[in-house]
Structure formats: structure tokens, C-alpha cells
Design a protein around this motif. Sequence first.
Motif, PDB file in Angstrom:
ATOM      1  N   MET A  20       0.859  -1.347  -0.331  1.00 47.92           N
ATOM      2  CA  MET A  20       0.571  -0.052   0.177  1.00 47.92           C
ATOM      3  C   MET A  20       0.943   0.985  -0.029  1.00 47.92           C
ATOM      4  SD  MET A  20      -3.043  -1.175   2.908  1.00 47.92           S
ATOM      5  CE  MET A  20      -3.897   0.971   2.630  1.00 47.92           C
ATOM      6  N   ALA A  21       2.119   0.971   0.270  1.00 51.39           N
ATOM      7  CA  ALA A  21       2.948   2.199   1.006  1.00 51.39           C
ATOM      8  C   ALA A  21       3.362   2.923  -0.272  1.00 51.39           C
ATOM      9  CB  ALA A  21       3.939   2.315   1.988  1.00 51.39           C
ATOM     10  N   LEU A  22       3.860   1.435  -1.217  1.00 48.22           N
ATOM     11  CA  LEU A  22       4.947   1.678  -2.434  1.00 48.22           C
ATOM     12  C   LEU A  22       4.336   2.581  -3.715  1.00 48.22           C
ATOM     13  CD1 LEU A  22       6.335  -1.833  -2.920  1.00 48.22           C
ATOM     14  CD2 LEU A  22       7.616  -0.444  -2.373  1.00 48.22           C
ATOM     15  N   PRO A  23       3.364   2.641  -3.786  1.00 44.53           N
ATOM     16  CA  PRO A  23       2.643   4.024  -4.977  1.00 44.53           C
ATOM     17  C   PRO A  23       3.121   4.984  -4.277  1.00 44.53           C
ATOM     18  CG  PRO A  23       1.407   2.429  -4.674  1.00 44.53           C
ATOM     19  CD  PRO A  23       1.948   1.822  -3.390  1.00 44.53           C
ATOM     20  N   PHE A  24       3.476   5.471  -3.201  1.00 43.40           N
ATOM     21  CA  PHE A  24       3.624   6.475  -2.455  1.00 43.40           C
ATOM     22  C   PHE A  24       4.713   7.299  -2.175  1.00 43.40           C
ATOM     23  CE2 PHE A  24      -0.926   5.397  -0.620  1.00 43.40           C
ATOM     24  CZ  PHE A  24      -1.515   6.134  -1.603  1.00 43.40           C
ATOM     25  N   LEU A  25       5.533   6.240  -1.970  1.00 46.17           N
ATOM     26  CA  LEU A  25       7.300   6.754  -1.848  1.00 46.17           C
ATOM     27  C   LEU A  25       7.965   6.162  -3.717  1.00 46.17           C
ATOM     28  CD1 LEU A  25       7.221   3.345   0.829  1.00 46.17           C
ATOM     29  CD2 LEU A  25       7.470   6.442   1.073  1.00 46.17           C
ATOM     30  N   PHE A  26       7.519   5.615  -4.312  1.00 43.27           N
ATOM     31  CA  PHE A  26       7.752   5.805  -5.177  1.00 43.27           C
ATOM     32  C   PHE A  26       8.168   6.507  -6.226  1.00 43.27           C
ATOM     33  CE2 PHE A  26       8.424   4.853 -10.249  1.00 43.27           C
ATOM     34  CZ  PHE A  26       9.677   4.648 -10.199  1.00 43.27           C
ATOM     35  N   PRO A  27       7.721   8.209  -6.082  1.00 44.71           N
ATOM     36  CA  PRO A  27       7.293   9.169  -6.311  1.00 44.71           C
ATOM     37  C   PRO A  27       8.113   9.648  -5.505  1.00 44.71           C
ATOM     38  CG  PRO A  27       5.200   8.269  -6.998  1.00 44.71           C
ATOM     39  CD  PRO A  27       5.809   7.403  -5.676  1.00 44.71           C
ATOM     40  N   LEU A  28       8.314  10.114  -4.123  1.00 38.98           N
ATOM     41  CA  LEU A  28       8.747  10.294  -3.802  1.00 38.98           C
ATOM     42  C   LEU A  28      10.619  10.482  -3.990  1.00 38.98           C
ATOM     43  CD1 LEU A  28       7.194  10.435  -0.257  1.00 38.98           C
ATOM     44  CD2 LEU A  28       7.153  12.507  -1.360  1.00 38.98           C
ATOM     45  N   PHE A  29      10.181   9.022  -3.862  1.00 39.04           N
ATOM     46  CA  PHE A  29      12.197   8.834  -4.390  1.00 39.04           C
ATOM     47  C   PHE A  29      12.742   9.242  -5.375  1.00 39.04           C
ATOM     48  CE2 PHE A  29      15.177   5.224  -6.475  1.00 39.04           C
ATOM     49  CZ  PHE A  29      15.908   4.891  -5.801  1.00 39.04           C
ATOM     50  N   ALA A  30      11.783   9.310  -6.317  1.00 38.45           N
ATOM     51  CA  ALA A  30      11.951   9.197  -8.273  1.00 38.45           C
ATOM     52  C   ALA A  30      12.170  11.152  -7.871  1.00 38.45           C
ATOM     53  CB  ALA A  30      10.846   9.063  -8.998  1.00 38.45           C
ATOM     54  N   MET A  31      11.416  11.614  -6.628  1.00 35.15           N
ATOM     55  CA  MET A  31      11.831  13.298  -6.763  1.00 35.15           C
ATOM     56  C   MET A  31      12.899  13.537  -5.960  1.00 35.15           C
ATOM     57  SD  MET A  31       8.977  16.011  -5.729  1.00 35.15           S
ATOM     58  CE  MET A  31       9.438  15.293  -3.598  1.00 35.15           C
ATOM     59  N   VAL A  32      13.506  13.050  -5.109  1.00 36.63           N
ATOM     60  CA  VAL A  32      14.849  13.400  -4.753  1.00 36.63           C
ATOM     61  C   VAL A  32      15.861  12.732  -4.802  1.00 36.63           C
ATOM     62  CG1 VAL A  32      16.750  12.443  -2.857  1.00 36.63           C
ATOM     63  CG2 VAL A  32      13.695  12.990  -2.012  1.00 36.63           C
ATOM     64  N   ARG A  33      15.722  11.662  -5.758  1.00 40.18           N
ATOM     65  CA  ARG A  33      16.727  11.070  -6.761  1.00 40.18           C
ATOM     66  C   ARG A  33      16.890  11.658  -8.068  1.00 40.18           C
ATOM     67  NH1 ARG A  33      16.743   5.255  -9.822  1.00 40.18           N
ATOM     68  NH2 ARG A  33      19.201   5.547 -10.951  1.00 40.18           N
ATOM     69  N   GLY A  34      15.936  12.291  -8.522  1.00 43.20           N
ATOM     70  CA  GLY A  34      15.935  13.530 -10.049  1.00 43.20           C
ATOM     71  C   GLY A  34      16.896  14.729  -9.605  1.00 43.20           C
ATOM     72  N   SER A  35      16.055  14.821  -8.117  1.00 47.86           N
ATOM     73  CA  SER A  35      16.946  16.371  -7.160  1.00 47.86           C
ATOM     74  C   SER A  35      18.456  16.436  -7.641  1.00 47.86           C
ATOM     75  CB  SER A  35      16.123  16.457  -6.688  1.00 47.86           C
ATOM     76  OG  SER A  35      16.811  15.886  -5.318  1.00 47.86           O
ATOM     77  N   LEU A  36      18.738  15.465  -7.023  1.00 49.43           N
ATOM     78  CA  LEU A  36      20.358  15.301  -7.377  1.00 49.43           C
ATOM     79  C   LEU A  36      20.387  14.896  -9.106  1.00 49.43           C
ATOM     80  CD1 LEU A  36      20.374  13.085  -3.581  1.00 49.43           C
ATOM     81  CD2 LEU A  36      20.548  15.395  -4.037  1.00 49.43           C
ATOM     82  N   ALA A  37      20.007  14.558  -9.790  1.00 50.57           N
ATOM     83  CA  ALA A  37      21.397  14.046 -10.950  1.00 50.57           C
ATOM     84  C   ALA A  37      22.313  15.685 -11.400  1.00 50.57           C
ATOM     85  CB  ALA A  37      20.375  14.258 -11.440  1.00 50.57           C
ATOM     86  N   GLY A  38      22.736  14.764 -11.854  1.00 52.59           N
ATOM     87  CA  GLY A  38      23.618  16.298 -12.608  1.00 52.59           C
ATOM     88  C   GLY A  38      25.234  16.701 -11.602  1.00 52.59           C
ATOM     89  N   ARG A  39      23.920  18.078 -10.293  1.00 52.16           N
ATOM     90  CA  ARG A  39      25.760  18.480  -9.962  1.00 52.16           C
ATOM     91  C   ARG A  39      25.152  18.265  -8.644  1.00 52.16           C
ATOM     92  NH1 ARG A  39      24.280  24.879 -10.903  1.00 52.16           N
ATOM     93  NH2 ARG A  39      25.066  25.259  -8.992  1.00 52.16           N
ATOM     94  N   GLY A  40      24.269  17.284  -8.397  1.00 50.89           N
ATOM     95  CA  GLY A  40      24.715  17.000  -7.025  1.00 50.89           C
ATOM     96  C   GLY A  40      23.411  17.605  -6.015  1.00 50.89           C
ATOM     97  N   PHE A  41      24.271  17.917  -4.746  1.00 52.20           N
ATOM     98  CA  PHE A  41      23.478  19.221  -3.921  1.00 52.20           C
ATOM     99  C   PHE A  41      23.452  20.768  -4.951  1.00 52.20           C
ATOM    100  CE2 PHE A  41      23.857  15.872  -0.787  1.00 52.20           C
ATOM    101  CZ  PHE A  41      23.027  16.043  -0.158  1.00 52.20           C
ATOM    102  N   GLY A  42      24.728  20.952  -5.964  1.00 50.03           N
ATOM    103  CA  GLY A  42      24.402  22.009  -6.343  1.00 50.03           C
ATOM    104  C   GLY A  42      23.336  22.721  -7.161  1.00 50.03           C
ATOM    105  N   ASN A  43      22.083  21.784  -6.952  1.00 51.63           N
ATOM    106  CA  ASN A  43      21.043  21.207  -7.744  1.00 51.63           C
ATOM    107  C   ASN A  43      20.407  22.463  -6.148  1.00 51.63           C
ATOM    108  OD1 ASN A  43      21.871  20.360  -9.913  1.00 51.63           O
ATOM    109  ND2 ASN A  43      20.386  18.514  -9.388  1.00 51.63           N
ATOM    110  N   TYR A  44      20.360  22.333  -4.985  1.00 44.93           N
ATOM    111  CA  TYR A  44      20.277  22.849  -4.113  1.00 44.93           C
ATOM    112  C   TYR A  44      20.236  24.268  -3.845  1.00 44.93           C
ATOM    113  CZ  TYR A  44      17.540  18.624  -3.487  1.00 44.93           C
ATOM    114  OH  TYR A  44      16.514  17.218  -3.338  1.00 44.93           O
ATOM    115  N   VAL A  45      21.414  24.282  -4.024  1.00 45.82           N
ATOM    116  CA  VAL A  45      22.393  25.668  -4.004  1.00 45.82           C
ATOM    117  C   VAL A  45      22.070  26.577  -4.699  1.00 45.82           C
ATOM    118  CG1 VAL A  45      24.755  26.533  -4.186  1.00 45.82           C
ATOM    119  CG2 VAL A  45      24.549  24.577  -3.213  1.00 45.82           C
ATOM    120  N   LYS A  46      21.620  25.938  -5.920  1.00 43.47           N
ATOM    121  CA  LYS A  46      21.008  26.719  -7.606  1.00 43.47           C
ATOM    122  C   LYS A  46      19.567  27.049  -6.816  1.00 43.47           C
ATOM    123  CE  LYS A  46      19.555  24.531 -10.818  1.00 43.47           C
ATOM    124  NZ  LYS A  46      20.263  23.237 -11.777  1.00 43.47           N
ATOM    125  N   VAL A  47      18.927  26.832  -5.531  1.00 42.57           N
ATOM    126  CA  VAL A  47      17.290  27.099  -5.367  1.00 42.57           C
ATOM    127  C   VAL A  47      17.570  28.071  -4.825  1.00 42.57           C
ATOM    128  CG1 VAL A  47      15.047  26.417  -4.596  1.00 42.57           C
ATOM    129  CG2 VAL A  47      16.535  24.989  -5.888  1.00 42.57           C
TER     130      VAL A  47
END
Length: 262
Positions: A20-47
Amino acid sequence: MFEARTRLQKAVIQAVVTLMALPFLFPLFAMVRGSLAGRGFGNYVKVFETGVLFTYLRNSVIVSVFAILIVYVCTMLAAFGFSKLRIAGKELWFWALLLALTMPEAVLLTPLFVTASTFDMYNQLIAVILPIAALQIPFATLLARNFYDGIPNELLEAARVDGATIWQAFRRVVLPLTRPIAAAIVVLTLIAAWNAYLLPLLMLNDPNRQVLTLLPSFFISQYTNDQTGVLAAAVIAALPMVSAYLALQKYFERGLAAGALK
């Protein structure tokens, strides 16, 4: 209360809960993983380098706090009246209030926009605060009324015998007993106000008035589509709400259970 006693029962329950939790956890995991793509934590610095993060955060806090205050005050008073006071036709008014639950937010956008423009509230936070509060009051009143129905009428009668007015009995006797349902209402309203997107998008065109949920759109324009920035901004916007829910989870669950039972 039902309880799993054998290992097989516990394993089955754990498997069901996990599925039951997987459909809700997978989008969150994908969001966090995608936010670290490329520059890693540099994407957060950009924000943070956009310079608008704290302005959006301040506006989100203002919207959430005032929406919570309005919903709390209106809900506590309305639920008390519907549950404990003798009011002519109160059941008719109560069901009329519940009819508002059937109205989707998207249908109300056009009349809300016209109303805000007519009363010169466009680009003002109040144009977002009032509709959000109004949309939350019907369901919150339903929960609170069920909770009030479980409070013995003898408490009010004893207060009246001691010379207390209705207002004094409500404020000093009944209101202190409503903390569990009040916590649930606060969390529900906080989630709705913090995650509001359509209303701020429609009502707030001034960058200095926009809220945190609109931060990801800062990285999307006619000539720009920075998806890593969008995902990093989405994670930052979600973190305060996730933290608040985890901190208030036990009060939220206790309040919902109390409001669901008479």
C-alpha cells in the motif's frame, strides 16, 4: 483492538502495508533522486541562489497560520452550536454546510477570481487564505461535531448550575476537552494550506506574494526547462510539511480517531 499474534499474521500485515505504501513512496524516491541528478547538491544551491526562497517561505507560513486560525475558530464555534445548542433548523444548516464538500476547487476558481478582482484583493495573500479556509471548514466541522457529541451534556448543565453562561461553559469547560480533534484539524488545514497550488497560481501574480508551492515554476519558462531545479525546489517545498506531519503524527491520528467515534 485486533492484534496480530502469530508470525504469519504479522508477515501478511507487513506485506500488505508495504504494498500500500509503495505507490506513495516511489514518486518521492524518484523526486529526490532526480533532484540530485547532474550537479548533485549543487541543484539545491541553485534554488537558494534564486533569492526568492525565503520570500516564498514567508508567504507560505503567513497563508498557513492565518488559514489555521480561521478554520479553528469557525469550526470550534460551529461544531459546538450544531452539537450542543438548540437552534431552529440546525440540521438543515448542517447538511447545507456539508454540501460544500461536493464542490471541487477547480469549479470555484472563476467566481473566486471575479470576487477577488471586484473587492481589490487580487495579488493579496488574503485572496488565497479565505478560500482555503472556507474549503476546509465543512469537513473540519463534521469531525468536530462528532467529537462534541461524545462530550456529556451533564458537563454543560453543571456549569450552568454554577452560574456560567453558555460562552463561559464553552470556553472553560468544553474547549479544553477538544485538544485531540483540534490537533487533527490543525494538521489537516496545514497540509491543505501549505500544498495549495491552483489558488496561489491564479490569485498571486506578484513574485513578492507567491508561495513555496510555486517555487518549481521558477525554473520553467518559455526558453528554460530545468527539471533538476524543479525537482530540487519541490523537495525543499515538501520538507517543512513532511517534518511537521512527522512531529504531529500521533496527535493527528488520535484526533481523527476521536472525531470519527461518538
